[in-house]
Design a protein around this motif. Sequence first.
Motif, short mmCIF file in Angstrom:
data_model
loop_
_atom_site.label_atom_id
_atom_site.label_comp_id
_atom_site.label_asym_id
_atom_site.label_seq_id
_atom_site.Cartn_x
_atom_site.Cartn_y
_atom_site.Cartn_z
N GLY A 77 0.82 -1.21 0.00
CA GLY A 77 0.00 0.00 0.00
C GLY A 77 0.85 1.26 0.00
O GLY A 77 0.49 2.25 0.63
N PHE A 78 1.98 1.22 -0.69
CA PHE A 78 2.82 2.41 -0.82
C PHE A 78 2.30 3.19 -2.03
O PHE A 78 2.35 2.69 -3.16
N MET A 79 1.77 4.38 -1.78
CA MET A 79 0.99 5.07 -2.81
C MET A 79 1.84 5.95 -3.73
O MET A 79 1.43 7.05 -4.10
N ARG A 80 3.02 5.45 -4.05
CA ARG A 80 3.88 6.21 -4.95
C ARG A 80 4.48 5.28 -5.98
O ARG A 80 4.78 4.13 -5.67
N VAL A 81 4.70 5.82 -7.16
CA VAL A 81 5.37 5.04 -8.19
C VAL A 81 6.87 5.25 -8.00
O VAL A 81 7.35 6.39 -7.94
N LEU A 82 7.59 4.14 -7.86
CA LEU A 82 9.05 4.25 -7.70
C LEU A 82 9.68 4.45 -9.08
O LEU A 82 9.31 3.79 -10.05
N SER A 83 10.64 5.34 -9.15
CA SER A 83 11.24 5.67 -10.45
C SER A 83 12.20 4.56 -10.89
O SER A 83 12.68 3.76 -10.06
N PRO A 84 12.53 4.51 -12.19
CA PRO A 84 13.53 3.55 -12.66
C PRO A 84 14.85 3.69 -11.89
O PRO A 84 15.51 2.70 -11.59
N TYR A 85 15.19 4.90 -11.54
CA TYR A 85 16.42 5.13 -10.76
C TYR A 85 16.38 4.32 -9.45
O TYR A 85 17.34 3.63 -9.10
N PHE A 86 15.25 4.37 -8.76
CA PHE A 86 15.12 3.63 -7.49
C PHE A 86 15.14 2.12 -7.75
O PHE A 86 15.85 1.37 -7.09
N VAL A 87 14.34 1.71 -8.71
CA VAL A 87 14.18 0.27 -8.97
C VAL A 87 15.52 -0.36 -9.36
O VAL A 87 15.84 -1.48 -8.93
N ARG A 88 16.33 0.38 -10.09
CA ARG A 88 17.64 -0.16 -10.50
C ARG A 88 18.60 -0.39 -9.33
O ARG A 88 19.56 -1.14 -9.46
N GLN A 89 18.36 0.26 -8.23
CA GLN A 89 19.20 0.03 -7.04
C GLN A 89 18.89 -1.33 -6.40
O GLN A 89 19.70 -1.86 -5.65
N PHE A 90 17.68 -1.85 -6.67
CA PHE A 90 17.26 -3.11 -6.05
C PHE A 90 16.65 -4.03 -7.11
O PHE A 90 15.46 -4.36 -7.03
N PRO A 91 17.43 -4.45 -8.08
CA PRO A 91 16.83 -5.23 -9.17
C PRO A 91 16.27 -6.57 -8.67
O PRO A 91 16.97 -7.32 -8.01
N MET A 92 15.01 -6.81 -8.98
CA MET A 92 14.29 -8.03 -8.57
C MET A 92 14.35 -8.22 -7.05
O MET A 92 14.25 -9.33 -6.55
N ARG A 93 14.50 -7.14 -6.36
CA ARG A 93 14.51 -7.23 -4.90
C ARG A 93 13.41 -6.36 -4.27
O ARG A 93 13.48 -6.02 -3.09
N ILE A 94 12.44 -6.00 -5.11
CA ILE A 94 11.26 -5.29 -4.59
C ILE A 94 10.02 -6.04 -5.09
O ILE A 94 9.91 -6.35 -6.28
N ILE A 95 9.11 -6.34 -4.15
CA ILE A 95 7.84 -6.94 -4.58
C ILE A 95 6.68 -6.07 -4.12
O ILE A 95 6.83 -5.24 -3.22
N ASN A 96 5.55 -6.30 -4.78
CA ASN A 96 4.37 -5.48 -4.49
C ASN A 96 3.12 -6.36 -4.51
O ASN A 96 3.10 -7.39 -5.18
N ILE A 97 2.10 -5.90 -3.81
CA ILE A 97 0.80 -6.57 -3.90
C ILE A 97 -0.20 -5.60 -4.52
O ILE A 97 -0.21 -4.42 -4.17
N HIS A 98 -0.98 -6.13 -5.43
CA HIS A 98 -1.95 -5.28 -6.12
C HIS A 98 -3.33 -5.95 -6.07
O HIS A 98 -3.45 -7.14 -6.36
N PRO A 99 -4.37 -5.16 -5.72
CA PRO A 99 -5.68 -5.80 -5.52
C PRO A 99 -6.53 -5.98 -6.79
O PRO A 99 -7.68 -5.57 -6.85
N SER A 100 -5.93 -6.58 -7.79
CA SER A 100 -6.69 -7.00 -8.98
C SER A 100 -5.89 -8.09 -9.66
O SER A 100 -4.74 -8.35 -9.28
N LEU A 101 -6.48 -8.68 -10.67
CA LEU A 101 -5.72 -9.66 -11.45
C LEU A 101 -5.02 -8.90 -12.58
O LEU A 101 -5.61 -8.66 -13.64
N LEU A 102 -3.79 -8.49 -12.33
CA LEU A 102 -3.05 -7.75 -13.36
C LEU A 102 -2.89 -8.63 -14.59
O LEU A 102 -2.80 -9.84 -14.45
N PRO A 103 -2.90 -8.10 -15.82
CA PRO A 103 -2.82 -6.67 -16.12
C PRO A 103 -4.15 -5.94 -16.12
O PRO A 103 -4.22 -4.79 -16.57
#
Length: 199
Positions: A87-113
């Motif tokens: 429930g983190f209500m912000r989109v993390l930028s590519p800059y952030f995500v690249r610091q933790f590749p495949m080391r961040i997970i999320n839960i989303h309340p629908s059947l993505l996509p």
Amino acid sequence: MVNIAILASGNGSNFEAITKYLHKKKIARVSLLIYDNPKAYVKVRAEKLKVKSVFIDPKKFKGRREFEQEIIKTLKKHKIKKIALAGFMRVLSPYFVRQFPMRIINIHPSLLPAFPGTNAIRKAYQHAVKITGVTVHFVDEKVDHGPIIWQESVKISAKDTLKTLEAKIHKVEHRIYPKIVEYFCQAKIKVNKRKVKIG
Ligand code: GRF
């Protein structure tokens, strides 16, 4: 033991479910909560569960980059290698995500996509789909897009109101997210391109 951080902005029911589960099983430790909203109830839950929490105020920073740098600094200070968004209500930028590749997970309340972005439960309800659900996925550089780790469906019956549907979705979240976080901490989740294998 693996130390994991949770990033959240609101109620924190998933934070609580994950923390209780991991600490009871003594598999991994939620050693840090980072939140970005001073009114978030998750802070109270962290206090009760004796998890260190750090409030990082986005208003204090010139832009998203500076705000994210502060989060990264805090994570590094606490030697965090893995992150679960709950429930983190912000989109993390590519800059952030690249610091933790495949080391961040999320839960989303629908059947993505289906129904990415905010208010996914409401969107599914208003669209009057017959089946919606919950998705746990890796975070990549696009919103609600990374490799899918787990999905579970939830039926919407004629009797459901938005409220009852929300309750059904949250019940599923609290059952599945702690277990996926457990596998994630134990490095039991393998990814090959978009294909994810557990175990
Ligand atoms: C959950 O529905 C989760 O799927 C979504 O945000 C909500 C967070 O709820 N990403 P809570 O703060 O864990 O109670």
